[in-house]
Scaffold this motif. Structure first.
Motif, PDB file in Angstrom:
ATOM      1  N   LYS A  79     -17.391   4.871  12.041  1.00 39.12           N
ATOM      2  CA  LYS A  79     -17.093   6.278  12.340  1.00 39.12           C
ATOM      3  C   LYS A  79     -17.426   6.604  13.797  1.00 39.12           C
ATOM      4  O   LYS A  79     -16.663   7.281  14.483  1.00 39.12           O
ATOM      5  N   ILE A  80     -18.542   6.087  14.279  1.00 36.20           N
ATOM      6  CA  ILE A  80     -18.957   6.349  15.665  1.00 36.20           C
ATOM      7  C   ILE A  80     -18.084   5.556  16.633  1.00 36.20           C
ATOM      8  O   ILE A  80     -17.706   6.059  17.692  1.00 36.20           O
ATOM      9  N   SER A  81     -17.732   4.333  16.272  1.00 36.63           N
ATOM     10  CA  SER A  81     -16.916   3.506  17.184  1.00 36.63           C
ATOM     11  C   SER A  81     -15.533   4.109  17.410  1.00 36.63           C
ATOM     12  O   SER A  81     -14.895   3.824  18.421  1.00 36.63           O
ATOM     13  N   GLU A  82     -15.082   4.967  16.501  1.00 37.51           N
ATOM     14  CA  GLU A  82     -13.785   5.634  16.665  1.00 37.51           C
ATOM     15  C   GLU A  82     -13.882   6.920  17.478  1.00 37.51           C
ATOM     16  O   GLU A  82     -12.868   7.490  17.858  1.00 37.51           O
ATOM     17  N   MET A  83     -15.099   7.375  17.747  1.00 37.54           N
ATOM     18  CA  MET A  83     -15.299   8.623  18.490  1.00 37.54           C
ATOM     19  C   MET A  83     -15.081   8.405  19.985  1.00 37.54           C
ATOM     20  O   MET A  83     -15.229   7.290  20.486  1.00 37.54           O
ATOM     21  N   GLU A  84     -14.771   9.480  20.673  1.00 31.94           N
ATOM     22  CA  GLU A  84     -14.794   9.459  22.130  1.00 31.94           C
ATOM     23  C   GLU A  84     -16.237   9.199  22.557  1.00 31.94           C
ATOM     24  O   GLU A  84     -17.179   9.711  21.931  1.00 31.94           O
ATOM     25  N   LEU A  85     -16.422   8.417  23.603  1.00 31.22           N
ATOM     26  CA  LEU A  85     -17.770   8.042  24.040  1.00 31.22           C
ATOM     27  C   LEU A  85     -18.626   9.269  24.347  1.00 31.22           C
ATOM     28  O   LEU A  85     -19.792   9.337  23.945  1.00 31.22           O
ATOM     29  N   ASN A  86     -18.060  10.254  25.047  1.00 31.80           N
ATOM     30  CA  ASN A  86     -18.834  11.460  25.368  1.00 31.80           C
ATOM     31  C   ASN A  86     -19.267  12.210  24.114  1.00 31.80           C
ATOM     32  O   ASN A  86     -20.352  12.797  24.074  1.00 31.80           O
ATOM     33  N   ASP A  87     -18.432  12.189  23.070  1.00 33.56           N
ATOM     34  CA  ASP A  87     -18.796  12.838  21.809  1.00 33.56           C
ATOM     35  C   ASP A  87     -19.941  12.096  21.130  1.00 33.56           C
ATOM     36  O   ASP A  87     -20.840  12.718  20.555  1.00 33.56           O
ATOM     37  N   ALA A  88     -19.924  10.772  21.176  1.00 27.38           N
ATOM     38  CA  ALA A  88     -21.003   9.971  20.596  1.00 27.38           C
ATOM     39  C   ALA A  88     -22.310  10.235  21.345  1.00 27.38           C
ATOM     40  O   ALA A  88     -23.373  10.369  20.719  1.00 27.38           O
ATOM     41  N   ILE A  89     -22.230  10.318  22.648  1.00 31.94           N
ATOM     42  CA  ILE A  89     -23.429  10.598  23.462  1.00 31.94           C
ATOM     43  C   ILE A  89     -23.990  11.978  23.104  1.00 31.94           C
ATOM     44  O   ILE A  89     -25.200  12.137  22.917  1.00 31.94           O
ATOM     45  N   ALA A  90     -23.113  12.963  22.986  1.00 34.39           N
ATOM     46  CA  ALA A  90     -23.548  14.328  22.645  1.00 34.39           C
ATOM     47  C   ALA A  90     -24.141  14.375  21.232  1.00 34.39           C
ATOM     48  O   ALA A  90     -25.152  15.048  20.998  1.00 34.39           O
ATOM     49  N   LEU A  91     -23.535  13.654  20.294  1.00 32.62           N
ATOM     50  CA  LEU A  91     -24.045  13.620  18.924  1.00 32.62           C
ATOM     51  C   LEU A  91     -25.432  12.975  18.876  1.00 32.62           C
ATOM     52  O   LEU A  91     -26.331  13.463  18.188  1.00 32.62           O
ATOM     53  N   GLU A  92     -25.627  11.911  19.634  1.00 31.79           N
ATOM     54  CA  GLU A  92     -26.940  11.259  19.668  1.00 31.79           C
ATOM     55  C   GLU A  92     -27.992  12.223  20.190  1.00 31.79           C
ATOM     56  O   GLU A  92     -29.094  12.314  19.632  1.00 31.79           O
TER      57      GLU A  92
END
Length: 159
Positions: A79-92
């Protein structure tokens, strides 16, 4: 194991948890994915230190430098690997702050208490330091069984 052996709650050589649920849902933060909820000040300190250590690890992905939580999630969580990188960073970042808030709001055992080492109410890990790495070793049968079951779940999920 001596079934009568007591450990002091404030003993820094042990991490003590109860099995429970976090208030928030987590996708990236491995601490929040666990059902192990700290019950002592020292355990909260160890958890926060571990999170900081993972976050201080830096990895270059695409044109960004990300912390260890993001890098691990990108590798292991589809699920995370399909996210935009900036979105993953913000979610973390959001999850990290939520975990800190939850840790700071936990009801903890009193430092003056002692608990039986051999019990089925708490997960107890003996902490051993080798060089710069702290290893958590299940310290009673209840914790060993829980740990083995959790490792099996992780292995099955990675297949």
């Amino acid at each position: 194991m001596d079934s009568e052996e007591l450990i002091n709650v404030d003993n820094i050589n042990y991490a003590i948890y109860k099995i429970g649920e976090w208030k928030n849902d987590y996708e990236i933060n491995q601490i929040g994915l666990s059902k192990e909820i700290p019950v002592t000040k020292n355990t909260v300190y160890h958890v926060k230190s571990s999170m900081d250590e993972i976050r201080e690890s830096k990895f270059d992905i695409s044109d960004k430098t990300v912390n260890g939580f993001v890098a691990i999630a990108l590798q292991l969580n589809p699920k995370i690997s399909e996210m935009e990188l900036n979105d993953a960073i913000a979610l973390e970042e959001k999850e990290y702050n939520n975990v800190l808030e939850e840790l700071d709001g936990l009801e903890l055992l009193d430092d003056d208490e002692s608990i039986p080492l051999d019990n089925e109410e708490y997960l107890i890990y003996k902490l051993e330091k080798e060089c710069h790495v702290t290893t958590s070793i299940p310290a009673n049968e209840f914790t060993k069984k829980y740990y083995i079951d959790e490792m099996k779940k992780i292995e099955d999920a990675l297949r």
